[in-house]
Design a protein around this motif. Structure first.
Motif, short mmCIF file in Angstrom:
data_model
loop_
_atom_site.label_atom_id
_atom_site.label_comp_id
_atom_site.label_asym_id
_atom_site.label_seq_id
_atom_site.Cartn_x
_atom_site.Cartn_y
_atom_site.Cartn_z
N LEU A 1 0.96 -1.35 -0.08
CA LEU A 1 0.00 0.00 -0.14
C LEU A 1 0.79 1.42 -0.04
CD1 LEU A 1 -2.86 0.89 0.19
CD2 LEU A 1 -2.68 0.75 2.67
N SER B 1 -6.55 7.65 -4.81
CA SER B 1 -7.38 7.58 -3.44
C SER B 1 -6.93 6.33 -2.87
CB SER B 1 -8.98 7.29 -3.92
OG SER B 1 -9.27 6.24 -4.66
N MET B 2 -7.36 6.42 -1.52
CA MET B 2 -7.14 5.14 -0.65
C MET B 2 -7.95 3.86 -0.98
SD MET B 2 -5.60 3.95 1.88
CE MET B 2 -5.06 4.64 3.17
N GLU B 3 -9.00 4.07 -1.76
CA GLU B 3 -9.80 3.06 -2.10
C GLU B 3 -9.01 2.14 -3.41
OE1 GLU B 3 -12.28 1.42 -0.73
OE2 GLU B 3 -12.28 -0.13 -1.95
N GLU B 4 -8.32 3.37 -4.28
CA GLU B 4 -8.04 2.70 -5.36
C GLU B 4 -6.59 1.87 -5.03
OE1 GLU B 4 -9.01 5.89 -8.95
OE2 GLU B 4 -7.79 6.56 -7.18
N ARG C 1 -5.70 0.66 -2.26
CA ARG C 1 -6.00 -0.65 -1.70
C ARG C 1 -6.09 -1.81 -2.58
NH1 ARG C 1 -7.15 -0.19 3.74
NH2 ARG C 1 -8.04 -2.42 3.89
N GLU C 2 -6.83 -1.41 -3.81
CA GLU C 2 -7.34 -2.54 -4.86
C GLU C 2 -6.15 -2.62 -5.60
OE1 GLU C 2 -10.17 -1.30 -8.17
OE2 GLU C 2 -11.52 -1.30 -6.32
N LYS C 3 -5.30 -1.65 -5.56
CA LYS C 3 -4.02 -2.00 -6.45
C LYS C 3 -2.99 -2.81 -5.66
CE LYS C 3 -1.21 1.08 -9.23
NZ LYS C 3 -1.06 2.57 -9.34
N GLU D 1 -3.83 -4.99 -3.46
CA GLU D 1 -4.23 -6.28 -3.36
C GLU D 1 -3.90 -7.18 -4.95
OE1 GLU D 1 -7.88 -7.21 -1.51
OE2 GLU D 1 -7.98 -9.08 -2.37
#
Ligand SMILES: Nc1ncnc2c1ncn2[C@@H]1O[C@H](COP(=O)(O)OP(=O)(O)OP(=O)(O)O)[C@@H](O)[C@H]1O
Ligand SMILES: [Mg+2]
Length: 242
Positions: free
Chosen positions: A98, A110-113, A115-117, A119
């Motif tokens: 992260l 963004s934090m969401e993006e 996190r996805e990246k 993983e």
């Protein structure tokens, strides 16, 4: 893509790199080999901005990056794994990656993006996703290397510098690692890799640069390097397992 021009690096009286020049074409996998202490890690550290060179210059996509900080070099698109694992030991595998996704990139994310990246990158390098929340200090060497690789990839590099990512792997694991390195290249990332395992370097590199006592003693295709007398005498001769 990368031009290393007459680069030298001294540590006090010790000359770790002496007048090394070579270029890396976009899309290539270039192997950097040589005996222990030849200056391979130092050269990667100079390219990635960890150490400024004592003299010489480094041009990346037409831009002089010689004296830029590692952070700026990374944002321009050069990511590096470390020979010794320098991750944050108390953070989880996921958090380590992260960090790369959040801070290694020039784009806002963004934090969401992120996190996805993180993983996705852990998954793409074959890291076991059921161990995503393990602190990295509890991981074995194969898992650590995967976390490092995922962290570097999460910064969206154009050029990836790999320092012995396949060292210490068994034959099956190193075969997987070769496939992974080729997959990374096929995704459009240029690679400069330091590796001692000649089976890996010979299989995966388009060209090879050989360092010895800090100097470039040869450069060529794997076949040319394997037949080079200077290289055989100074380096390959000692590699009985080639
Ligand atoms: N930070 C430093 N301070 C002082 N000397 C250093 C430093 N980093 C490397 N050196 C020295 O520079 C020389 C080249 O080291 P380097 O780590 O680049 O070799 P290497 O080719 O990566 O070797 P190995 O195959 O063992 O990883 C060695 O003599 C080493 O002791
Ligand atoms: Mg090294």
């Amino acid at each position: 893509m990368l031009s290393i021009k007459e680069v030298s690096k001294h540590f006090d009286s010790l000359t770790a790199i002496k007048d090394v020049s070579f270029r890396i074409k976009k899309g290539a996998i270039v192997g950097l080999v040589g005996p222990n202490g030849a200056g391979k890690s130092t050269l990667l550290n100079v390219v990635s901005g960890v150490y400024p060179p004592t003299s010489g210059s480094i041009i990346f996509n037409g831009l002089d990056i010689t004296n830029l900080s590692p952070n700026k070099v990374c944002k321009l698109g050069i990511a590096k794994t470390f020979q010794l694992v320098h991750s944050f030991p108390e953070l989880s595998a996921f958090q380590n990656v992260l960090v790369g996704a959040l801070f290694g990139n020039s784009e806002k994310i963004s934090m969401e993006e992120a996190r996805e990246k993180a993983e996705q990158n852990l998954d793409s390098v074959g890291y076991p996703l059921d161990k995503i929340n393990y602190p990295v200090k509890n991981l074995n060497v194969v898992e650590l290397k995967r976390v490092q690789l995922a962290r570097a990839l999460a910064t969206d590099p154009k050029l990836l510098l790999l320092d012995e990512v396949t060292t210490g792997l068994n034959p099956k694991e190193s075969k997987d690692a070769i496939a992974l390195i080729q997959k990374i290249r096929d995704s459009g990332i240029t690679i400069l890799m330091v590796e001692h395992v000649m089976r890996v370097i010979m299989n995966v590199s388009d060209s090879i640069v050989v360092l010895h006592h800090g100097e470039k003693i040869a450069e060529g295709t794997p076949a040319e390097i394997a037949a080079d007398e200077k290289v055989i005498n100074s380096y390959l001769g000692e590699k009985a397992y080639m």
